[in-house]
Each structure stands twice: as structure tokens, then as C-alpha cells.
Design an enzyme around this catalytic site. Structure first.
Site, short mmCIF file in Angstrom:
data_model
loop_
_atom_site.label_atom_id
_atom_site.label_comp_id
_atom_site.label_asym_id
_atom_site.label_seq_id
_atom_site.Cartn_x
_atom_site.Cartn_y
_atom_site.Cartn_z
N LYS A 86 0.85 -1.19 0.00
CA LYS A 86 0.00 0.00 0.00
C LYS A 86 0.88 1.24 0.00
O LYS A 86 1.73 1.40 0.88
CB LYS A 86 -0.92 0.00 1.23
CG LYS A 86 -1.88 1.18 1.28
CD LYS A 86 -2.88 1.01 2.42
CE LYS A 86 -3.90 2.14 2.44
NZ LYS A 86 -4.91 1.94 3.50
N ASP A 135 -14.31 2.18 9.60
CA ASP A 135 -14.79 2.08 8.22
C ASP A 135 -15.06 0.62 7.86
O ASP A 135 -14.60 0.12 6.84
CB ASP A 135 -13.78 2.69 7.25
CG ASP A 135 -14.39 3.00 5.88
OD1 ASP A 135 -15.63 3.10 5.79
OD2 ASP A 135 -13.62 3.14 4.91
#
EC number: 2.7.11.1
Length: 304
Positions: A57, A161
């Protein structure tokens, strides 16, 4: 107690020996782009020493919303790294993605090296391909997710989230992992006054008063996710529907499952269950062996 954990996380002064590690490019090979968004980009990758497949990432420094400090590091790091480092130091959890390493690379920002399930597919795509999931398969996934969240909260981390795109399914084993801590924060008992999650998935209290607490937010997200799995889509699209907090079931769903969803989606935060109460709900009591047999028989063989 939660505030104490958060404070320990932020203020830990333990002295750690800072070791000089080899540069990223000498340890990993970056491959194809897997996905991108407001957080940055995720690439496939490989660890050169043993060929391990990983996810890499990349986070641009100018996109970081929250920073933290790690003992032994000169400058601040994205909060996501600090949270994942904390979880790695306590041994990790099977239901939570593990960060294997991280680097700050000039011109590239921060690179997070994450474990990558060999047959991974995010739950959004899993549901898109198959439609609404059988309740026993849903139960297998949901139990793992709740247990993973209990681990996060026990170690002072709130995800903020939880949604189908942030759950990865290993399509061979049907094990799941919570991923993407870009909206995460240290857990605290006092309310949060900023919403870092996905618009449309926020709880009623955020819409009404611009504040929420960690556990009720998490449980609201779990209610949305559970509805999504058994009905094939999220229950609410507009703010007024979220505030009404009255999900309409579009498919045949057992009364026990409906009752758990409605409890998680209670309008008043204090009326929602805790994670422990979710695990004790009658719907959660399905037998493991029967679940596995039905789950595998319910999935098309070509999808696995």
C-alpha cells in the site's frame, strides 16, 4: 479504561533499539496495481528472500489526515502505520490483516507491506458475483469479523470504516480478514468529532449531532454489513433513511437474523448491543460443522 489504552498507545516511552533495515527495493518487488482510492494505491508484490506474495500500500504524505509518533522514529508516521504496528506487536489476529513491514521512500511517500491471502477477494466483489449470501455462510463471515473487532478494541484500536470493501475473503478457506486502517484511530471512551469513514455508512448520531462513540459506531456498521450480506445491498442510501433507522428487508431473512440487524441499527446508540452481546445473540449460535458443509455446497464450484 479505553482512554488509558489510548494514552498508552500515544505516550508509550519504551526505549527500542532502532535498527537500520535494507531499502524497500532490495527486499520487495512491486507488481500490478490492485486498487486505488483517496487513501492511495495498493499493488501486488513479492518478498524477494522467499517469494512470499504480499500487498503493498502506497500512501502519499499529502493525503495523510492523521499522524502519530513511534518510539525510535525521528519523524511522524501515518496513524495507519502506528495502529498496525501496535497490533503486530501484540501478536496480531487471524481475522485482521497483518502489516509485515513499512518504509518511508523519498518521492513515493510511505509503503506498507501487508500480508495477502493467496485466494483473496474483497467481500464487495464476493457479494456482487454471488448475490445475497446464505445465512450460514453469512454467519461464518460475521462471527470472524466480530471477533476481529473485539481484538482491535481490546488493544486500543477502532477501525471506523467497516464495510464489505474492507473485508477480504479467502475463497478457498472461507476465512476473512479486516483490512484498510486508513480511517482508524486510537480507541477512546469520549466522542469523536470527525468522521473518517465512508459517506452513506455513517450512523444517525453523526448526521444529527456531528459526534459518535467508538463502539456504537462499530455496531451500526456491523448492522449495515450484516444486512448487506443477507440482502445483497446496504439498507440505506440517503441521510433521511439512515436517521429513520428502519431497514426494509428485500429478501427472505430469518426472524433471528432480522432481530440482530435491527438491534445493531437501533437509532439510539445506547440501545445497540456490545460486541459481546452480538456474539451471544441466538442467531449467532449456529453449529460450525453444519455451517461449513452448507457454505461449501452453496457456492458455485467455478467461483472457488
Amino acid at each position: 479504561m479505553l482512554e488509558k489504552r489510548a494514552a498508552e498507545f500515544q505516550l508509550d516511552e519504551e526505549v527500542r533499539e532502532k535498527t537500520v533495515k535494507e531499502p524497500f527495493d532490495s527486499q520487495y518487488r512491486c507488481g500490478a496495481l490492485l486498487g486505488s482510492g483517496g487513501f492511495g494505491s495498493v499493488f501486488s508484490g513479492q518478498r524477494l528472500c522467499d517469494g512470499l506474495q504480499v500487498a503493498i500500500k502506497q500512501i502519499s504524505s499529502d493525503r495523510v489526515q492523521q499522524w502519530a509518533r513511534l518510539p525510535g522514529e525521528v519523524g511522524p508516521v501515518p496513524m495507519e502505520i502506528a495502529l498496525l504496528q501496535r497490533l503486530a506487536e501484540v501478536g496480531g489476529h487471524g481475522g485482521v490483516v497483518r502489516m509485515l513491514d513499512w518504509f518511508e521512500v523519498e518521492g513515493r511517500g510511505f509503503l506498507l507491506v501487508m500480508e495477502r491471502p493467496p485466494h483473496g477477494q474483497d467481500l464487495f466483489d464476493f457479494i456482487t458475483e454471488r448475490g445475497a449470501l446464505p445465512e450460514r455462510l453469512t454467519l461464518r463471515f460475521f462471527r470472524q469479523i466480530v471477533e476481529g473487532l473485539r481484538f482491535l478494541h481490546a488493544h486500543g484500536v477502532v477501525h471506523r470504516d467497516i464495510k464489505d470493501e474492507n473485508i477480504v475473503v479467502d475463497t478457498r478457506t472461507l476465512d476473512v480478514k479486516i483490512i484498510d486502517f486508513g480511517s482508524g484511530a486510537p480507541l477512546k471512551e469520549t466522542p469523536y468529532s470527525e468522521f473518517e469513514g465512508t459517506l452513506g455508512l455513517q450512523p444517525p448520531e453523526w448526521i444529527v449531532s456531528q459526534a459518535y462513540e467508538a463502539v456504537p459506531l462499530t455496531v451500526w456498521s456491523l448492522g449495515v454489513l450484516l444486512f448487506d450480506m443477507v440482502c445483497g445491498d446496504i439498507p440505506f442510501e440517503r441521510d433521511q433513511d439512515i436517521v429513520a433507522a428502519a431497514p426494509v428487508f428485500t429478501r427472505r431473512v430469518s426472524k433471528e437474523c432480522q432481530s440482530l440487524i435491527r438491534w445493531c441499527l437501533s437509532y439510539r446508540p445506547e440501545e445497540r448491543p456490545t460486541l459481546e452481546e452480538i456474539l451471544s445473540h441466538p442467531w449467532m449460535g449456529g453449529g460450525e460443522a453444519e455451517e461449513e458443509e452448507e457454505e461449501h455446497s452453496s457456492l458455485p464450484s467455478q467461483s472457488l
